[in-house]
Design a protein around this motif. Structure first.
Motif, short mmCIF file in Angstrom:
data_model
loop_
_atom_site.label_atom_id
_atom_site.label_comp_id
_atom_site.label_asym_id
_atom_site.label_seq_id
_atom_site.Cartn_x
_atom_site.Cartn_y
_atom_site.Cartn_z
N GLU A 71 -7.15 19.13 -15.79
CA GLU A 71 -8.29 18.35 -15.62
C GLU A 71 -7.89 16.98 -16.63
N GLN A 72 -7.81 15.89 -16.12
CA GLN A 72 -7.61 14.67 -16.94
C GLN A 72 -8.79 14.41 -18.07
N PRO A 73 -8.47 14.14 -19.04
CA PRO A 73 -9.55 13.74 -19.97
C PRO A 73 -10.23 12.36 -19.83
N VAL A 74 -11.31 12.08 -20.52
CA VAL A 74 -11.85 11.02 -20.15
C VAL A 74 -11.67 10.27 -21.33
N LEU A 75 -11.17 8.72 -21.10
CA LEU A 75 -10.89 7.86 -22.17
C LEU A 75 -12.18 7.02 -22.57
N ALA A 76 -12.54 7.28 -23.63
CA ALA A 76 -13.73 6.35 -24.33
C ALA A 76 -13.12 5.12 -25.20
N VAL A 77 -13.57 4.05 -24.99
CA VAL A 77 -13.16 2.97 -25.81
C VAL A 77 -14.15 2.24 -26.25
N VAL A 78 -13.93 1.87 -27.60
CA VAL A 78 -14.76 1.05 -28.44
C VAL A 78 -14.51 -0.28 -28.11
N LEU A 79 -15.29 -1.34 -27.38
CA LEU A 79 -14.88 -2.57 -27.30
C LEU A 79 -15.22 -3.39 -28.59
N ARG A 80 -14.22 -4.65 -28.92
CA ARG A 80 -13.12 -4.99 -27.68
C ARG A 80 -11.90 -4.44 -28.53
N GLY A 88 -2.85 1.84 -23.13
CA GLY A 88 -1.56 2.62 -23.60
C GLY A 88 -1.86 3.96 -22.92
N MET A 89 -2.97 4.42 -23.42
CA MET A 89 -3.32 6.00 -22.99
C MET A 89 -3.56 6.06 -21.65
N LEU A 90 -4.24 5.01 -20.77
CA LEU A 90 -4.26 5.02 -19.50
C LEU A 90 -3.12 5.12 -18.80
N ASN A 91 -2.16 4.40 -19.32
CA ASN A 91 -0.66 4.14 -18.73
C ASN A 91 -0.14 5.85 -18.46
N VAL A 92 -0.67 6.80 -19.48
CA VAL A 92 -0.11 8.04 -19.22
C VAL A 92 -0.92 9.04 -18.74
N PHE A 93 -2.06 8.84 -19.07
CA PHE A 93 -3.50 9.72 -18.12
C PHE A 93 -3.91 8.75 -16.99
N ASP A 94 -3.09 8.54 -16.09
CA ASP A 94 -3.14 7.32 -15.18
C ASP A 94 -4.24 7.93 -14.20
N GLN A 95 -4.85 8.88 -13.94
CA GLN A 95 -5.79 9.38 -13.14
C GLN A 95 -7.30 9.58 -13.95
N ALA A 96 -7.13 9.26 -15.18
CA ALA A 96 -8.18 9.40 -16.20
C ALA A 96 -9.46 8.83 -15.82
N GLU A 97 -10.87 9.18 -15.89
CA GLU A 97 -12.00 8.38 -16.01
C GLU A 97 -12.30 7.79 -17.05
N TYR A 119 -24.27 -0.94 -25.74
CA TYR A 119 -23.67 -0.93 -24.37
C TYR A 119 -22.95 0.44 -24.42
N VAL A 120 -23.37 1.05 -23.08
CA VAL A 120 -22.32 2.41 -23.07
C VAL A 120 -22.56 2.50 -21.52
N SER A 121 -21.11 2.51 -20.91
CA SER A 121 -21.08 2.81 -19.43
C SER A 121 -20.08 4.06 -19.51
N THR A 122 -20.51 5.21 -19.02
CA THR A 122 -19.64 6.50 -18.81
C THR A 122 -19.98 7.13 -17.54
N VAL A 123 -18.90 7.90 -17.23
CA VAL A 123 -19.00 8.96 -16.40
C VAL A 123 -19.82 10.13 -16.93
N ASN A 124 -20.20 11.37 -16.31
CA ASN A 124 -20.56 12.51 -16.57
C ASN A 124 -19.74 12.97 -17.71
#
Length: 214
Positions: A71-80, A88-97, A119-124
């Protein structure tokens, strides 16, 4: 657990050195790219901790046995500031939510600041492995506030926290309030200024990547 990339020499040292260098910092695109490269390295290292399952792959000449992440991890980012490292992490975990968090310091005239999260926008995130990306772990207050709220709202399976540079104080604060988290950083610096900037650090990562805020 705290994992430091530069504890063992690798190409990550070069990327981090350029991120710190005041002359190289003038090239905004290179600054963002170096953050992205660090994100790719962090993703590779974190991938070693994930769960895998066996799989047979058909090649032109036969069947190859391999193992894939379950299962791909969820990548949570603090903006901006975290956006380049997140990419960069999404380049590797390219199917991540992904999850996106708007949090910032609100500084008073006295110099004292508070952390505001607007502001928070996230999947479950229930039952998921979450990687929180914030390139500068200074006091650690933003990370702790953000993660504790996510942990209150979701049953997160495991939490990784990733930064390019962390302060000793920030590491101690996060370990005290989030003992279950695994920390990853490029380097640990010893000092904070009176305004809570890391020394020697690299400056304001968000400003260097995208321009000085008005």
């Amino acid at each position: 657990m705290v994992n430091v990339l530069t504890k063992q020499n690798s190409v990550a040292n070069h990327f981090l050195a350029e991120l710190r260098n005041v002359e190289v910092q003038q090239d905004r695109m290179r600054f963002r790219r170096n953050m992205e490269r660090l994100g790719e390295i962090f993703a590779y290292e974190i991938s070693k901790t994930l769960t895998y399952e066996p799989l047979e792959v058909e090649t032109p000449l036969g069947i190859a046995e391999t193992e894939l992440i379950t299962e791909q991890p969820v990548l949570a980012v603090v903006l901006r500031a975290g956006i380049p490292m997140h990419q960069g992490m999404l380049n590797v975990f390219d199917q991540a939510e992904c999850a996106f968090i708007g949090a910032y310091r609100k500084t008073k005239k006295s110099g004292v600041f508070e952390i505001r999260k607007e502001y928070v926008s996230t999947v479950n995130l229930d039952g998921r492995t979450v990687i929180l990306i914030d390139p500068m772990l200074a006091t650690g207050r933003t990370v702790v506030l953000t993660c504790k709220e996510l942990l209150d709202d979701f049953q997160i399976k495991h939490l990784h926290i990733v930064s390019a540079i962390a302060s000793e104080e920030g590491i101690a604060h996060v370990r005290a309030f989030l003992p279950q988290a695994t920390l990853w950083t490029g380097a640990i610096d010893s000092e904070l200024t009176s305004k809570a900037f890391i020394v020697p650090g690299l400056g304001d990562a968000g400003d260097l990547a995208y321009g000085t805020k008005d």
